[in-house]
Scaffold this active site. Structure first.
Site, PDB file in Angstrom:
ATOM      1  N   ASN A  10     -13.362 -10.259  84.291  1.00 39.67           N
ATOM      2  CA  ASN A  10     -12.640 -10.380  82.983  1.00 39.67           C
ATOM      3  C   ASN A  10     -13.209  -9.430  81.811  1.00 39.67           C
ATOM      4  O   ASN A  10     -14.452 -10.091  81.571  1.00 39.67           O
ATOM      5  CB  ASN A  10     -12.498 -11.309  82.786  1.00 39.67           C
ATOM      6  CG  ASN A  10     -11.827 -12.351  81.395  1.00 39.67           C
ATOM      7  OD1 ASN A  10     -11.574 -11.534  80.565  1.00 39.67           O
ATOM      8  ND2 ASN A  10     -11.883 -13.201  80.592  1.00 39.67           N
ATOM      9  N   TRP A  11     -12.835  -8.817  80.960  1.00 40.05           N
ATOM     10  CA  TRP A  11     -13.137  -7.713  80.161  1.00 40.05           C
ATOM     11  C   TRP A  11     -13.252  -8.394  78.468  1.00 40.05           C
ATOM     12  O   TRP A  11     -13.614  -8.547  78.098  1.00 40.05           O
ATOM     13  CB  TRP A  11     -12.722  -6.122  79.888  1.00 40.05           C
ATOM     14  CG  TRP A  11     -13.352  -5.636  81.522  1.00 40.05           C
ATOM     15  CD1 TRP A  11     -14.559  -5.587  81.906  1.00 40.05           C
ATOM     16  CD2 TRP A  11     -13.312  -4.538  80.956  1.00 40.05           C
ATOM     17  NE1 TRP A  11     -14.725  -4.704  83.571  1.00 40.05           N
ATOM     18  CE2 TRP A  11     -13.535  -3.736  83.058  1.00 40.05           C
ATOM     19  CE3 TRP A  11     -12.250  -3.199  81.110  1.00 40.05           C
ATOM     20  CZ2 TRP A  11     -13.561  -2.287  83.277  1.00 40.05           C
ATOM     21  CZ3 TRP A  11     -12.212  -2.168  81.864  1.00 40.05           C
ATOM     22  CH2 TRP A  11     -12.531  -1.197  82.693  1.00 40.05           C
ATOM     23  N   LYS A  12     -12.748  -9.228  78.485  1.00 39.56           N
ATOM     24  CA  LYS A  12     -12.151 -10.051  77.087  1.00 39.56           C
ATOM     25  C   LYS A  12     -11.998  -9.032  76.313  1.00 39.56           C
ATOM     26  O   LYS A  12     -11.237  -7.930  76.901  1.00 39.56           O
ATOM     27  CB  LYS A  12     -13.502 -10.796  76.299  1.00 39.56           C
ATOM     28  CG  LYS A  12     -14.169 -11.796  78.091  1.00 39.56           C
ATOM     29  CD  LYS A  12     -14.837 -13.141  77.400  1.00 39.56           C
ATOM     30  CE  LYS A  12     -15.732 -13.383  78.537  1.00 39.56           C
ATOM     31  NZ  LYS A  12     -16.653 -14.484  78.508  1.00 39.56           N
ATOM     32  N   HIS A  95      -7.589 -19.439  79.740  1.00 38.13           N
ATOM     33  CA  HIS A  95      -9.054 -19.072  80.086  1.00 38.13           C
ATOM     34  C   HIS A  95      -9.263 -20.229  78.217  1.00 38.13           C
ATOM     35  O   HIS A  95      -8.036 -20.164  77.970  1.00 38.13           O
ATOM     36  CB  HIS A  95      -8.696 -17.490  79.795  1.00 38.13           C
ATOM     37  CG  HIS A  95     -10.762 -16.747  79.537  1.00 38.13           C
ATOM     38  ND1 HIS A  95     -11.499 -17.279  78.506  1.00 38.13           N
ATOM     39  CD2 HIS A  95     -11.403 -16.706  80.798  1.00 38.13           C
ATOM     40  CE1 HIS A  95     -13.116 -17.540  78.862  1.00 38.13           C
ATOM     41  NE2 HIS A  95     -12.553 -16.825  79.773  1.00 38.13           N
ATOM     42  N   GLU A  97     -11.269 -19.305  76.141  1.00 42.65           N
ATOM     43  CA  GLU A  97     -11.206 -18.846  75.055  1.00 42.65           C
ATOM     44  C   GLU A  97      -9.805 -18.846  74.289  1.00 42.65           C
ATOM     45  O   GLU A  97      -9.733 -18.814  73.452  1.00 42.65           O
ATOM     46  CB  GLU A  97     -11.806 -17.419  75.228  1.00 42.65           C
ATOM     47  CG  GLU A  97     -13.661 -17.303  75.938  1.00 42.65           C
ATOM     48  CD  GLU A  97     -13.902 -16.110  76.176  1.00 42.65           C
ATOM     49  OE1 GLU A  97     -13.452 -15.448  76.276  1.00 42.65           O
ATOM     50  OE2 GLU A  97     -15.526 -16.843  76.546  1.00 42.65           O
ATOM     51  N   GLU A 167     -13.550 -22.811  85.957  1.00 40.33           N
ATOM     52  CA  GLU A 167     -14.212 -22.417  84.576  1.00 40.33           C
ATOM     53  C   GLU A 167     -15.476 -23.162  83.449  1.00 40.33           C
ATOM     54  O   GLU A 167     -14.409 -23.345  82.642  1.00 40.33           O
ATOM     55  CB  GLU A 167     -13.448 -21.632  83.996  1.00 40.33           C
ATOM     56  CG  GLU A 167     -13.231 -19.880  85.130  1.00 40.33           C
ATOM     57  CD  GLU A 167     -13.248 -19.028  84.111  1.00 40.33           C
ATOM     58  OE1 GLU A 167     -14.170 -18.009  84.681  1.00 40.33           O
ATOM     59  OE2 GLU A 167     -13.269 -18.854  83.226  1.00 40.33           O
ATOM     60  N   SER A 211     -21.130 -17.209  84.240  1.00 45.63           N
ATOM     61  CA  SER A 211     -22.510 -17.335  83.964  1.00 45.63           C
ATOM     62  C   SER A 211     -22.554 -16.504  85.458  1.00 45.63           C
ATOM     63  O   SER A 211     -23.893 -16.017  85.637  1.00 45.63           O
ATOM     64  CB  SER A 211     -23.347 -18.032  83.029  1.00 45.63           C
ATOM     65  OG  SER A 211     -23.237 -17.803  81.943  1.00 45.63           O
ATOM     66  N   GLY A 232     -17.493 -12.805  83.557  1.00 40.65           N
ATOM     67  CA  GLY A 232     -17.329 -12.594  82.400  1.00 40.65           C
ATOM     68  C   GLY A 232     -18.432 -11.154  81.722  1.00 40.65           C
ATOM     69  O   GLY A 232     -18.208  -9.900  82.342  1.00 40.65           O
ATOM     70  N   GLY A 233     -19.349 -11.551  81.083  1.00 45.20           N
ATOM     71  CA  GLY A 233     -19.887 -10.421  80.644  1.00 45.20           C
ATOM     72  C   GLY A 233     -20.739 -10.018  81.821  1.00 45.20           C
ATOM     73  O   GLY A 233     -20.955  -8.620  81.849  1.00 45.20           O
TER      74      GLY A 233
HETATM   75  C1  PEP Z   1     -15.207 -15.343  82.035  1.00 43.13           C
HETATM   76  O1  PEP Z   1     -14.991 -14.881  81.138  1.00 43.13           O
HETATM   77  O2  PEP Z   1     -14.846 -15.947  82.266  1.00 43.13           O
HETATM   78  C2  PEP Z   1     -17.065 -15.784  81.989  1.00 43.13           C
HETATM   79  C3  PEP Z   1     -16.344 -17.019  83.161  1.00 43.13           C
HETATM   80  O3  PEP Z   1     -17.588 -15.134  81.131  1.00 43.13           O
HETATM   81  P1  PEP Z   1     -19.157 -15.521  81.628  1.00 43.13           P
HETATM   82  O4  PEP Z   1     -19.055 -14.753  83.575  1.00 43.13           O
HETATM   83  O5  PEP Z   1     -19.847 -13.650  80.609  1.00 43.13           O
HETATM   84  O6  PEP Z   1     -19.107 -16.626  82.009  1.00 43.13           O
END
Ligand code: PEP
Length: 249
Positions: A10-12, A95, A97, A167, A211, A232-233
């Site tokens: 997930n690049w957001k 999501h 966010e 999540e 994470s 994500g990150g």
């Molecule tokens: C996400 O955006 O769904 C996510 C899990 O981000 P991260 O891996 O950065 O926690």
């Protein structure tokens, strides 16, 4: 039949078209032998760049959101037929966010999930509890409430066509990862809720997200009810993401 591991990036709101292209060109040779489902979720503007580069590979492309209607006066929104026309195969829905910053509601998700399936887009439905809910011992209550509401319009026979990402909000982008026990327990619970609704729970893919990094992926992905990861990150770097795909076995 064992469930095929499902690893999604997930690049957001990150990566221009040029950056997306560079990522895919670095990733593809590193995952050419994988049998897993590898899914990239770029922003709308980079969907086509990723779609065009992944033809002939195992990589699938997902949007990060969509509107439930096919067309209409919904400024700024994008619909399922528009995504399908681009050869996008999946869509992230709900999501945290989007729930937190853009007012995404369970009522809207109850319309979006069936709309995605009706257009043969694989929904990746995100659910998860806040830190306060976990501390208050309400994790299962929150997960059940979200699942029952968001999947209300889905027939039992279609439930396992939805990919569900667990999540926990407190673990997203915080570096605070769920313990293996917490991830296993929540993902198993999600499978139980789908089973109680009459779904083919053994076929359902349940992902953990929050994470996930190359260093913790193998342990999380080895858990019996964790079938993959929504990343994500660490999915912004092609080498890190390739390492996570590899960690899935
Ligand atoms: C996400 O955006 O769904 C996510 C899990 O981000 P991260 O891996 O950065 O926690």
């Amino acid at each position: 039949m064992p469930r095929t591991p499902y690893i999604a990036a997930n690049w957001k709101m990150n990566k221009t078209v040029a950056e997306a292209a560079e990522f895919v060109d670095t990733l593809l040779p590193r995952i050419s032998a994988t049998q897993h489902d590898v899914v990239i979720c770029p922003p709308f503007t980079a969907l086509t760049a990723v779609v065009e580069r992944r033809y002939g590979t195992a990589v699938k492309v997902a949007a990060q959101n969509m509107h439930e209607e096919d067309s209409g006066a919904f400024t700024g929104e994008v619909s399922a037929p528009m995504l399908v026309e681009l050869d996008v195969e999946a869509v992230v829905l709900g999501h945290s966010e989007r729930r937190q910053f853009f007012g995404e509601t369970d009522e809207a998700l109850a319309r979006k999930v069936p709309a995605a399936l009706a257009h043969d887009l694989e929904p990746i439905l995100c659910v998860g509890e806040s830190e306060a809910a976990r501390d208050g011992g309400e994790t299962e209550e929150v997960l059940e409430r979200q699942l029952q509401a968001d999947l209300a319009g889905i027939e039992a026979a279609d439930l396992s066509k939805v990919v569900i990402a667990y999540e926990p909000i407190w673990a997203i982008g915080t570096g605070k990862v769920a313990t293996p026990e917490q991830a296993q327990e929540a993902c198993a619970y999600i499978r139980d809720v789908v089973r109680m609704r009459g779904g083919a729970a053994d076929d359902l893919r349940v992902l953990y997200g929050g994470s996930v990094k190359p260093g913790n992926a193998a342990e999380l992905l080895s858990l019996p009810d964790v079938d993959g990861a929504l990343v994500g990150g660490a999915a912004l770097d092609a080498e890190d993401f390739a390492a996570i795909v590899e960690a899935a076995g």
